[in-house]
Design an enzyme around this catalytic site. Structure first.
Site, PDB file in Angstrom:
ATOM      1  N   LYS A  10       0.823  -1.220   0.000  1.00 22.85           N
ATOM      2  CA  LYS A  10       0.000   0.000   0.000  1.00 22.85           C
ATOM      3  C   LYS A  10       0.859   1.273   0.000  1.00 22.85           C
ATOM      4  O   LYS A  10       2.077   1.220   0.247  1.00 22.85           O
ATOM      5  CB  LYS A  10      -0.930  -0.038   1.211  1.00 22.85           C
ATOM      6  CG  LYS A  10      -1.936  -1.194   1.171  1.00 22.85           C
ATOM      7  CD  LYS A  10      -2.956  -1.067   2.300  1.00 22.85           C
ATOM      8  CE  LYS A  10      -3.938  -2.223   2.276  1.00 22.85           C
ATOM      9  NZ  LYS A  10      -5.018  -2.024   3.283  1.00 22.85           N
ATOM     10  N   TYR A  50     -12.507  -2.348  -3.693  1.00 19.11           N
ATOM     11  CA  TYR A  50     -12.985  -2.421  -2.305  1.00 19.11           C
ATOM     12  C   TYR A  50     -14.509  -2.306  -2.215  1.00 19.11           C
ATOM     13  O   TYR A  50     -15.023  -1.940  -1.153  1.00 19.11           O
ATOM     14  CB  TYR A  50     -12.326  -1.322  -1.483  1.00 19.11           C
ATOM     15  CG  TYR A  50     -10.924  -1.655  -1.000  1.00 19.11           C
ATOM     16  CD1 TYR A  50     -10.673  -2.794  -0.240  1.00 19.11           C
ATOM     17  CD2 TYR A  50      -9.853  -0.813  -1.286  1.00 19.11           C
ATOM     18  CE1 TYR A  50      -9.395  -3.088   0.215  1.00 19.11           C
ATOM     19  CE2 TYR A  50      -8.566  -1.104  -0.834  1.00 19.11           C
ATOM     20  CZ  TYR A  50      -8.361  -2.248  -0.077  1.00 19.11           C
ATOM     21  OH  TYR A  50      -7.098  -2.541   0.382  1.00 19.11           O
ATOM     22  N   PHE A  58     -15.633   3.862   6.767  1.00 18.08           N
ATOM     23  CA  PHE A  58     -14.274   4.233   6.391  1.00 18.08           C
ATOM     24  C   PHE A  58     -14.026   4.158   4.890  1.00 18.08           C
ATOM     25  O   PHE A  58     -12.899   4.381   4.436  1.00 18.08           O
ATOM     26  CB  PHE A  58     -13.247   3.367   7.152  1.00 18.08           C
ATOM     27  CG  PHE A  58     -13.391   1.872   6.947  1.00 18.08           C
ATOM     28  CD1 PHE A  58     -12.897   1.258   5.798  1.00 18.08           C
ATOM     29  CD2 PHE A  58     -14.019   1.089   7.903  1.00 18.08           C
ATOM     30  CE1 PHE A  58     -13.016  -0.113   5.608  1.00 18.08           C
ATOM     31  CE2 PHE A  58     -14.152  -0.291   7.721  1.00 18.08           C
ATOM     32  CZ  PHE A  58     -13.648  -0.891   6.569  1.00 18.08           C
ATOM     33  N   ARG A  86      -1.629 -14.369   4.937  1.00 16.80           N
ATOM     34  CA  ARG A  86      -2.336 -13.680   6.013  1.00 16.80           C
ATOM     35  C   ARG A  86      -1.587 -13.809   7.346  1.00 16.80           C
ATOM     36  O   ARG A  86      -1.582 -12.880   8.156  1.00 16.80           O
ATOM     37  CB  ARG A  86      -3.778 -14.178   6.116  1.00 16.80           C
ATOM     38  CG  ARG A  86      -4.578 -13.812   4.855  1.00 16.80           C
ATOM     39  CD  ARG A  86      -6.012 -14.272   4.903  1.00 16.80           C
ATOM     40  NE  ARG A  86      -6.810 -13.500   5.855  1.00 16.80           N
ATOM     41  CZ  ARG A  86      -7.267 -12.275   5.620  1.00 16.80           C
ATOM     42  NH1 ARG A  86      -7.008 -11.657   4.485  1.00 16.80           N
ATOM     43  NH2 ARG A  86      -7.994 -11.658   6.526  1.00 16.80           N
ATOM     44  N   THR A  92      -5.388  -7.073  10.647  1.00 19.29           N
ATOM     45  CA  THR A  92      -5.664  -5.829   9.914  1.00 19.29           C
ATOM     46  C   THR A  92      -5.226  -4.603  10.699  1.00 19.29           C
ATOM     47  O   THR A  92      -4.583  -3.705  10.151  1.00 19.29           O
ATOM     48  CB  THR A  92      -7.181  -5.727   9.614  1.00 19.29           C
ATOM     49  OG1 THR A  92      -7.578  -6.881   8.870  1.00 19.29           O
ATOM     50  CG2 THR A  92      -7.508  -4.472   8.819  1.00 19.29           C
ATOM     51  N   ARG A 103       2.549  -6.198   9.465  1.00 12.86           N
ATOM     52  CA  ARG A 103       1.788  -5.060  10.004  1.00 12.86           C
ATOM     53  C   ARG A 103       2.295  -4.645  11.385  1.00 12.86           C
ATOM     54  O   ARG A 103       2.339  -3.443  11.700  1.00 12.86           O
ATOM     55  CB  ARG A 103       0.303  -5.388  10.003  1.00 12.86           C
ATOM     56  CG  ARG A 103      -0.284  -5.310   8.573  1.00 12.86           C
ATOM     57  CD  ARG A 103      -1.606  -5.993   8.497  1.00 12.86           C
ATOM     58  NE  ARG A 103      -2.313  -5.747   7.236  1.00 12.86           N
ATOM     59  CZ  ARG A 103      -3.331  -6.501   6.824  1.00 12.86           C
ATOM     60  NH1 ARG A 103      -3.740  -7.524   7.554  1.00 12.86           N
ATOM     61  NH2 ARG A 103      -3.937  -6.220   5.681  1.00 12.86           N
ATOM     62  N   ASN A 113      -2.030   0.325   6.664  1.00 13.23           N
ATOM     63  CA  ASN A 113      -1.545  -0.931   7.252  1.00 13.23           C
ATOM     64  C   ASN A 113      -0.641  -1.723   6.304  1.00 13.23           C
ATOM     65  O   ASN A 113      -0.508  -2.933   6.407  1.00 13.23           O
ATOM     66  CB  ASN A 113      -2.711  -1.767   7.799  1.00 13.23           C
ATOM     67  CG  ASN A 113      -3.637  -2.286   6.714  1.00 13.23           C
ATOM     68  OD1 ASN A 113      -3.516  -1.913   5.548  1.00 13.23           O
ATOM     69  ND2 ASN A 113      -4.549  -3.159   7.079  1.00 13.23           N
ATOM     70  N   HIS A 116      -2.202  -5.450   1.681  1.00 13.01           N
ATOM     71  CA  HIS A 116      -3.495  -6.124   1.554  1.00 13.01           C
ATOM     72  C   HIS A 116      -3.222  -7.542   1.089  1.00 13.01           C
ATOM     73  O   HIS A 116      -2.304  -7.765   0.296  1.00 13.01           O
ATOM     74  CB  HIS A 116      -4.379  -5.427   0.498  1.00 13.01           C
ATOM     75  CG  HIS A 116      -5.550  -6.271   0.059  1.00 13.01           C
ATOM     76  ND1 HIS A 116      -6.712  -6.332   0.775  1.00 13.01           N
ATOM     77  CD2 HIS A 116      -5.694  -7.131  -0.988  1.00 13.01           C
ATOM     78  CE1 HIS A 116      -7.541  -7.195   0.168  1.00 13.01           C
ATOM     79  NE2 HIS A 116      -6.946  -7.688  -0.904  1.00 13.01           N
ATOM     80  N   GLU A 127      -9.571 -11.204  -7.400  1.00 10.35           N
ATOM     81  CA  GLU A 127      -8.659 -10.065  -7.247  1.00 10.35           C
ATOM     82  C   GLU A 127      -7.469 -10.152  -8.212  1.00 10.35           C
ATOM     83  O   GLU A 127      -7.013  -9.135  -8.727  1.00 10.35           O
ATOM     84  CB  GLU A 127      -8.178  -9.972  -5.799  1.00 10.35           C
ATOM     85  CG  GLU A 127      -9.298  -9.598  -4.838  1.00 10.35           C
ATOM     86  CD  GLU A 127      -8.849  -9.460  -3.393  1.00 10.35           C
ATOM     87  OE1 GLU A 127      -9.702  -9.124  -2.552  1.00 10.35           O
ATOM     88  OE2 GLU A 127      -7.656  -9.671  -3.095  1.00 10.35           O
TER      89      GLU A 127
HETATM   90  P1  CMP Z   1      -7.537  -4.549   3.644  1.00 11.20           P
HETATM   91  O1  CMP Z   1      -7.138  -5.953   3.953  1.00 11.20           O
HETATM   92  O2  CMP Z   1      -6.884  -3.903   2.504  1.00 11.20           O
HETATM   93  O3  CMP Z   1      -9.128  -4.500   3.414  1.00 11.20           O
HETATM   94  C1  CMP Z   1      -9.916  -3.348   3.721  1.00 11.20           C
HETATM   95  C2  CMP Z   1      -9.155  -2.277   4.394  1.00 11.20           C
HETATM   96  O4  CMP Z   1      -9.887  -1.263   5.011  1.00 11.20           O
HETATM   97  C3  CMP Z   1      -8.324  -2.866   5.488  1.00 11.20           C
HETATM   98  O5  CMP Z   1      -7.270  -3.653   4.941  1.00 11.20           O
HETATM   99  C4  CMP Z   1      -7.894  -1.598   6.254  1.00 11.20           C
HETATM  100  O6  CMP Z   1      -6.646  -1.095   5.804  1.00 11.20           O
HETATM  101  C5  CMP Z   1      -8.960  -0.590   5.851  1.00 11.20           C
HETATM  102  N1  CMP Z   1      -9.596   0.026   6.997  1.00 11.20           N
HETATM  103  C6  CMP Z   1      -9.593   1.339   7.270  1.00 11.20           C
HETATM  104  N2  CMP Z   1     -10.271   1.593   8.380  1.00 11.20           N
HETATM  105  C7  CMP Z   1     -10.691   0.416   8.859  1.00 11.20           C
HETATM  106  C8  CMP Z   1     -11.448   0.026  10.003  1.00 11.20           C
HETATM  107  N3  CMP Z   1     -11.911   0.912  10.897  1.00 11.20           N
HETATM  108  N4  CMP Z   1     -11.695  -1.287  10.165  1.00 11.20           N
HETATM  109  C9  CMP Z   1     -11.235  -2.211   9.258  1.00 11.20           C
HETATM  110  N5  CMP Z   1     -10.537  -1.886   8.162  1.00 11.20           N
HETATM  111  C10 CMP Z   1     -10.265  -0.587   7.973  1.00 11.20           C
END
Ligand code: CMP
Length: 139
Positions: A10, A50, A58, A86, A92, A103, A113, A116, A127
């Site tokens: 990212k 997304y 968010f 993962r 996350t 992370r 973070n 992905h 994807e």
């Molecule tokens: P990712 O695995 O890319 O999938 C969705 C993304 O939303 C997640 O990682 C986070 O980086 C992002 N995100 C931002 N805010 C939040 C939140 N409050 N809870 C969960 N994911 C969030």
């Protein structure tokens, strides 16, 4: 089974020149790169990618963040690649990520973070096809 998964480095990580360090972790864990490219997502691409999160509070910030700088989209291959990736990424929210995960070590926040990874083999196929033609996957 040998699987493939989609990974994205990212904008927070490309900005801090962490691509090489993150890629080394994947390779050290036995995941191999079968495709990789550095791109800038358009707003439309980020929204579509997304779209499962479209109703979340968010979503707007997530899309804005994902287009704030370059990303590296990549396809990783290996034994149980989806789950393995993962594990290496960690939770996350970096506050909940196990020590030694990407992370835990690199992420700035739940939004920034660093990486992905696909959450299932089924979503991985979707994807991967979103970013790569079959001819770009070189095993
Ligand atoms: P990712 O695995 O890319 O999938 C969705 C993304 O939303 C997640 O990682 C986070 O980086 C992002 N995100 C931002 N805010 C939040 C939140 N409050 N809870 C969960 N994911 C969030």
């Amino acid at each position: 089974a040998i699987e493939r998964t989609l990974s994205i480095i990212k904008p927070d990580a490309t900005r801090r020149s962490l691509t090489g360090k993150i890629n080394a972790r994947f390779e050290e864990a036995g995941l191999r790169f079968v495709a990789q490219k550095r791109i800038r997502l358009t707003k439309e691409q980020a929204e579509q990618f997304y779209s499962v999160h479209a109703e979340r509070s968010f979503f707007g910030e997530l899309v804005a963040f994902m287009i704030s700088g370059p990303v590296v989209v990549q396809v990783l291959e290996g034994e149980n690649a989806v789950a393995r990736n993962r594990e290496i990424m960690g939770a996350t929210n970096p506050a909940n990520a196990a020590p030694g995960t990407i992370r835990a070590d690199f992420a700035e926040s739940v939004e920034a973070n660093s990486v992905h990874g696909s959450d299932s083999a089924e979503n991985a196929a979707i994807e991967i096809a979103y970013f790569f033609a079959g001819t770009e996957l070189v095993g």
